[in-house]
Structure formats: C-alpha cells, structure tokens
Design an enzyme around this catalytic site. Structure first.
Site, PDB file in Angstrom:
ATOM      1  N   LEU A   1      64.262  29.885  45.863  1.00 47.27           N
ATOM      2  CA  LEU A   1      62.971  30.254  45.281  1.00 47.27           C
ATOM      3  C   LEU A   1      62.689  29.423  44.032  1.00 47.27           C
ATOM      4  CD1 LEU A   1      63.769  34.009  45.773  1.00 47.27           C
ATOM      5  CD2 LEU A   1      61.955  32.774  46.982  1.00 47.27           C
ATOM      6  N   PRO A   2      61.428  29.368  43.579  1.00 46.34           N
ATOM      7  CA  PRO A   2      61.093  28.448  42.486  1.00 46.34           C
ATOM      8  C   PRO A   2      61.838  28.714  41.173  1.00 46.34           C
ATOM      9  CG  PRO A   2      59.103  29.132  43.649  1.00 46.34           C
ATOM     10  CD  PRO A   2      60.232  29.982  44.183  1.00 46.34           C
TER      11      PRO A   2
ATOM     12  N   THR B   1      67.382  26.926  41.317  1.00 45.16           N
ATOM     13  CA  THR B   1      67.817  26.598  39.953  1.00 45.16           C
ATOM     14  C   THR B   1      67.163  27.610  39.020  1.00 45.16           C
ATOM     15  OG1 THR B   1      67.880  24.261  40.549  1.00 45.16           O
ATOM     16  CG2 THR B   1      67.937  24.794  38.204  1.00 45.16           C
TER      17      THR B   1
ATOM     18  N   LYS C   1      60.506  23.190  34.401  1.00 39.40           N
ATOM     19  CA  LYS C   1      61.201  24.483  34.436  1.00 39.40           C
ATOM     20  C   LYS C   1      62.687  24.288  34.148  1.00 39.40           C
ATOM     21  CE  LYS C   1      62.701  25.666  38.245  1.00 39.40           C
ATOM     22  NZ  LYS C   1      63.927  25.618  39.063  1.00 39.40           N
TER      23      LYS C   1
ATOM     24  N   LYS D   1      74.462  22.754  37.157  1.00 43.40           N
ATOM     25  CA  LYS D   1      73.172  22.226  37.627  1.00 43.40           C
ATOM     26  C   LYS D   1      72.294  21.803  36.437  1.00 43.40           C
ATOM     27  CE  LYS D   1      69.439  21.555  40.171  1.00 43.40           C
ATOM     28  NZ  LYS D   1      69.253  20.444  41.080  1.00 43.40           N
TER      29      LYS D   1
END
Ligand code: NAD
Length: 301
Positions: free
Chosen positions: A71-72, A102, A245, A177
């Site tokens: 998901l975003p 992420t 983001k 990440k």
C-alpha cells in the site's frame, strides 16, 4: 488452511504498480491468491489472471495462510489492519501478516505489538527493485520481525524476489529500506548534476552515461533512469510523490535518533520543488527537470 506452503493461499491487499506484479508472480509460483484493493478495476483486471476477487481485507484473509499488504503509506496500512473488516479483527488462518509497503518503522512496531496480542505475527518486508524488479520476481526484500514468522514467510518471498534478507527485529526492514531510499535520492541528485554539467560542457550525454557506467561512478539509477533523463521523458516509474513520502520517513527517523543528514535535507527540498511544479505523479527521473529549470533549459533539449 492449506497443507503445503507451495500450495498455500495468499491474501494480497494493494494491487497497484508493484502489488499487481507481485500477485502475478505468486500465482506463477503455485500459490492461490485472494486479492483486494479499494480500486475495483485493479482487482477486476487480476481476476482475469486467476486472482480471487474479494470485497474487503477480511474476505481476502479468509482461508489464507498469509496476508500481504502493498500500500502507498502508513495510514493505508493502518486502515487495512485496524479498520472495519481489517486484519486485526479478521486475520488470515495462518495468523501471519507481511507488510511490503514502505512505511514508518514506529508504526510497524505498534502494529506488531497489537497483532501479537491477537496471536498474529507481523513481518515488515519492504522491497527495492522497482516495477521491473517486481515484474521479473527479482526484488530485494529486507525483512524485520520474529525469526519463526520470517521462516514461514520466506517461501512466499522466493516467488517475488531474489535477494531475501532477515535484517533484524520488527521495524528493522523499514530502517534498512529508509537507508536504501536515502542512497537512491542522493545518487539521483548526483546524476542530475553530472548530466547538467556535461550538457553545458557540450558533451554527448549518451556517451557520458556509457563512460560513467563503465567506471566507479556506475549505479543502478544511472543505468535504469539515465536514458529517460537524457530524453526528457518524465512519465513512468517510481513516482516523485512516493520518494517524497520516503524522504519524510527518513527525516522522521533521523530526527528521532538525532542523526544529522544534511544531504537528505538538500535533496528533499529539490523533490519539493519538483512537486510544486506539478511533477508529483511523474517518475523520479523528473528530478532532472529541477536542474532544467535552474539552468533555464527546455527538458530533453
Ligand atoms: P500504487 O499507488 O501504484 O499502489 C498502491 C495500491 O494500493 C493502489 O492500487 C491503491 O488503490 C491501493 N490502496 C490504497 N489504499 C488502500 C486500502 N485502504 N485498501 C486496499 N487498497 C488500497 O503504489 P506502488 O508503486 O505499488 O507502491 C506501493 C508501496 O511500495 C509504496 O509504499 C511504495 O513506496 C513502495 N515501493 C514502490 C516502488 C515503485 O517503484 N513503485 C518500489 C519499491 C517500493
């Protein structure tokens, strides 16, 4: 629950740019897939490929060994976990949730603790490799969480990636990440600067790229994004909005741990400039347009 992992069932939630390809590879790996996305068209197009279309995370999780989310951002994952018909109240039969988005490491640890109270394990397993890596089942997957839960998730990871690493406890996958994203953004900035200087010096940019790829300045970014940067093609790829983001998450983590990251601060402001010029939905190669604007150049000219 099914008896053998290779015949296992995956609830896949979030069938966008990355999730779609990952779900297709799980099917190709012999798993059955129950899919859910708020975008009904994304689910419908995968139903043609053999994904069972579901109307909620809870419905997807029914009879599944594992629920995977792609998901975003953090609020989307929290909605799927805590929301109505979410995975906290309706976990998969296998009581294993893997988030491959992420998102914030702090939010991951909170969800890990809340799910654990219900006897459900959470692994954070963000990925690197982009849509091409997702399509080719060649992602690098960095996982955080309990070793036993990681071992149960690993056969599913093998259908989606080639480099699969258990990097530590809950949240560690996201911490790694964020380091990955910081390197990607600052490396892309360095490539923009080299292309801007090379162009002004009158050198052929395709040749410049080939020379750099053959030496110590080589990088994945230059290899994969260089051609689109040189051609002025800003359209497809990992969106500027998603990198912004990620850079926000990097800075939150750095501030919480009192780690100064001046390079990240500078490149973030350039991404903000790109978004302010309407480039948010463009691919990351559109960072070069910031340099076009600063040099009063026409993109691709
Ligand atoms: P995307 O926007 O293409 O896909 C996300 C999907 O989630 C969309 O189909 C959307 O409809 C769906 N969605 C949103 N809210 C939902 C909800 N509440 N319930 C169900 N579905 C919902 O994004 P993407 O490019 O696939 O990226 C997904 C994640 O992977 C992000 O966290 C991104 O940072 C990360 N990532 C992306 C890339 C890349 O190159 N695109 C590479 C590595 C990691």
């Amino acid at each position: 629950m099914s008896d053998g992992v290779q015949n296992g069932c995956v609830a896949f939630i979030g069938l966008g740019t990355m999730g779609r390809e990952m779900a297709i590879n799980l099917l190709a790996g012999g798993f059955s897939v129950r899919g859910y996305d708020v975008d009904a068209a994304a689910v419908a197009s995968l139903a043609e490929r053999g994904v069972v279309a579901c109307a909620s995370p809870a419905e997807a999780a029914r009879d599944a060994d594992i629920a995977i989310t792609m998901l975003p951002d953090t609020p989307h994952v929290e909605a799927v976990v805590y929301g109505e018909n979410g995975l906290l109240g309706s976990p998969p039969d296998g009581r294993l949730v893997v988030d491959m988005s992420t998102i914030s490491p702090v939010a991951v640890r909170r969800m890990h603790a809340d799910l654990a109270k219900n006897g459900v394990a959470l692994i954070d397993a963000p990925v690197s490799g982009g849509p091409v890596g997702a399509k080719n089942a060649a992602l690098s997957i960095m996982a955080g969480g309990d070793a036993e839960a990681f071992a149960r998730a690993e056969p599913f990871f093998r259908a989606m990636g080639t480099t699969i690493t258990h990097v530590g406890a809950s949240g560690a996958g996201q911490a790694v990440k964020l380091c990955n994203q910081l390197v990607c953004a600052i490396n892309l900035q360095a490539i923009c600067e080299a292309l801007a200087l090379g162009r002004a010096s009158g050198v052929d940019l395709d040749q410049l790229r080939t020379v750099l790829l053959g030496g110590s300045a080589s990088s994945w970014m230059l290899d994969r994004l260089g051609p689109a940067m040189i051609a002025g093609d800003a359209s497809a790829g990992f969106r500027i909005d998603l990198m912004l983001k990620d850079l926000r998450l990097v800075q939150e983590q750095a501030q919480a741990l009192a780690v100064p990251l001046p390079g990240t601060a500078l490149v973030t402001s350039q991404y903000v400039e790109a978004k302010a010029h309407g480039e948010g939905a463009n691919g990351n190669q559109a960072l070069f347009r910031v340099y076009d604007r600063m040099s009063n150049r026409t993109p691709g000219a």
